[in-house]
Motif scaffolding. Structure first.
Motif, short mmCIF file in Angstrom:
data_model
loop_
_atom_site.label_atom_id
_atom_site.label_comp_id
_atom_site.label_asym_id
_atom_site.label_seq_id
_atom_site.Cartn_x
_atom_site.Cartn_y
_atom_site.Cartn_z
N VAL A 230 0.86 -0.88 0.17
CA VAL A 230 -0.37 0.19 0.06
C VAL A 230 1.14 1.26 -0.16
N GLY A 231 2.04 1.20 0.95
CA GLY A 231 2.86 2.16 0.74
C GLY A 231 3.70 2.31 -0.53
N ILE A 232 4.16 1.57 -1.00
CA ILE A 232 4.71 1.72 -2.03
C ILE A 232 3.50 2.42 -3.74
N LEU A 233 2.21 2.22 -3.48
CA LEU A 233 1.17 2.14 -4.27
C LEU A 233 1.13 3.67 -4.08
N LEU A 234 0.89 4.10 -3.18
CA LEU A 234 1.14 5.32 -2.39
C LEU A 234 1.55 6.32 -3.15
N ILE A 235 3.26 6.13 -3.30
CA ILE A 235 4.35 6.70 -3.15
C ILE A 235 4.11 7.43 -5.07
N PHE A 236 4.00 6.34 -5.81
CA PHE A 236 3.89 6.06 -6.76
C PHE A 236 2.55 7.30 -7.74
N VAL A 237 1.60 6.99 -6.93
CA VAL A 237 0.39 7.23 -7.38
C VAL A 237 0.50 9.36 -6.69
N MET A 238 1.09 8.69 -5.82
CA MET A 238 0.80 10.73 -5.73
C MET A 238 1.87 11.25 -6.73
N VAL A 239 3.23 11.19 -6.18
CA VAL A 239 4.51 11.56 -6.79
C VAL A 239 3.66 11.71 -8.31
N PHE A 240 3.50 10.29 -9.19
CA PHE A 240 3.37 11.04 -10.99
C PHE A 240 1.96 11.18 -11.08
N GLY A 241 1.17 10.92 -10.38
CA GLY A 241 -0.27 11.82 -10.70
C GLY A 241 -0.32 12.90 -10.18
N GLY A 242 0.74 13.81 -9.31
CA GLY A 242 0.50 14.68 -8.79
C GLY A 242 1.34 15.25 -9.94
N GLY B 100 0.18 18.46 -15.83
CA GLY B 100 0.21 19.07 -17.04
C GLY B 100 1.47 18.91 -17.79
N GLY B 101 1.99 17.69 -17.11
CA GLY B 101 3.53 16.88 -16.82
C GLY B 101 3.37 16.06 -18.22
#
Length: 289
Positions: A5-17, A22-23
Motif C-alpha cells: 500500500v505504501g509503495i502504491l501510494l508513493i507512485f500514485v502521489m508522485v506521478f499523479g501529481g 500538466g507534466g
C-alpha cells in the motif's frame, strides 16, 4: 500488505501529481530504461563490492520483512512463556530429567509442542545453553545476564547488517543520479547544434537521472532500510524475553514469578493478559499431570 500500500501510494502521489500539474510522462518513460540501467546497475555493483556473499544473501532475504512484518506474533510470546514455564518447573523438580530435553530439543516432548520456536535455532540455543550452564553450577545471575546481554547485542548487530547495507545504497543513489544526469548533459552538449525543441527533450531526459536517483533513495530504498531495521529490532524483543525469564530463574524466584517477570517485560502490543497467560499455564499443568 501495508508495505505494498505504501509503495502504491508513493507512485500514485508522485506521478499523479506530476500528471495533474500538466507534466507529460513521455520524456520520463523514454529515458527511464537507460537512466535506471546506469543508476540501478551502479548501485547494484556498489552493493556487491561492499558486501560478501553472506551479506548479499542476508540482505535479499530480509527485504521480504518489509512486507511480512515481524516474525514473532503475540501468540508466539505466550507460547514462549509457556515453554519456559515447563522447562523451569522441570529443572527444579527433576534436574536430571531436564538434560534429555536441552541436549536433544528436536526429540523433546516439551519443545515439540512449540514447533515455530523449535524451528528457530537461536532461540533454542539461547534457552538450552543457559539452562545447561545453570546445571553446571554456572548460576551467578549477574554474570549470566552480562553474557546473555553481550550475546544478544552481537546477534542484533549481525542481524542489522542488511538494513545498514540497504541504507548505504540509499545514501549513494542521489549521487549516482547526478552521475547519470551529467552523462545526459554531456550527450546534450554533443548535439548543441540541434533545434531548441530537441535540446529541451534531451535536457529533460538528462534530468530524469537526478529525479530517479533521489526518488529511489528517499521513496523506496531508504524506507525499505528503515522498515527492515524496525522489524529486526522488534523481533529482538523475543530473545530479550528469554533472557529476562532465565535470569529471574537464577535469582531463585518462584516459577510463576519468573514467568510474570517475562510477561511484564514483553512489549505492550505483544504482551498476553494475565488471565490469558494464567489459563494457558493451567493447560500446561493439566497436560503434565
Amino acid at each position: 500488505m501495508i508495505g505494498i500500500v505504501g509503495i502504491l501510494l508513493i507512485f500514485v502521489m508522485v506521478f499523479g501529481g506530476y500528471i495533474a500539474a500538466g507534466g507529460k510522462l513521455g520524456i520520463i518513460l523514454k529515458s527511464l530504461p537507460f537512466e535506471f540501467m546506469m543508476i540501478g546497475g551502479a548501485a547494484a555493483g556498489a552493493f556487491v563490492i561492499s558486501n560478501d556473499m553472506s551479506g548479499i544473501k542476508h540482505t535479499l532475504k530480509d527485504i521480504g520483512k518489509v512486507f511480512k512484518g515481524p516474525k514473532w506474533k503475540p501468540e508466539d510470546y505466550k507460547d514462549l512463556l509457556c515453554l519456559l514455564f515447563e522447562l523451569i518447573r522441570l529443572a527444579r523438580q527433576n534436574p536430571v530429567g531436564l538434560e534429555e530435553h536441552i541436549e536433544a530439543p528436536e526429540n523433546s516432548s516439551i519443545f515439540t509442542k512449540y514447533p515455530k520456536i523449535l524451528a528457530d535455532k537461536e532461540a533454542i540455543s539461547l534457552i538450552c545453553d543457559t539452562l545447561r550452564s545453570a546445571s553446571m553450577n554456572y548460576d551467578d545471575p549477574h554474570q549470566v545476564e552480562e553474557v546473555l546481554e553481550k550475546r544478544l547485542e552481537a546477534n542484533l548487530h549481525h542481524a542489522l547488517h542488511s538494513s545498514h547495507a540497504m541504507a548505504a545504497i540509499g545514501d549513494g543513489l542521489p549521487a549516482l543520479g547526478i552521475v547519470a544526469a551529467v552523462l545526459g548533459v554531456i550527450k546534450t552538449m554533443a548535439s548543441i547544434d540541434q533545434p531548441p525543441e530537441i535540446l529541451g527533450k534531451m535536457i529533460g531526459g538528462a534530468l530524469v537521472g537526478t529525479f530517479l536517483g533521489v526518488f529511489l533513495a528517499y521513496g523506496i530504498v531508504g524506507p525499505f532500510a528503515g522498515k527492515m531495521k524496525d522489524v529486526i529490532e522488534e523481533d529482538g524483543h523475543f530473545y530479550q524475553l528469554i533472557r529476562e525469564v532465565l535470569v529471574a530463574n537464577l535469582h531463585n524466584h518462584a516459577t510463576n514469578i519468573c514467568i510474570e517477570v517475562g510477561r511484564q517485560n514483553t512489549p505492550g502490543h505483544y504482551r498476553p493478559s494475565f488471565s490469558d497467560l494464567e489459563e494457558a499455564l493451567k493447560e500446561v499443568k493439566s497436560e503434565a499431570a
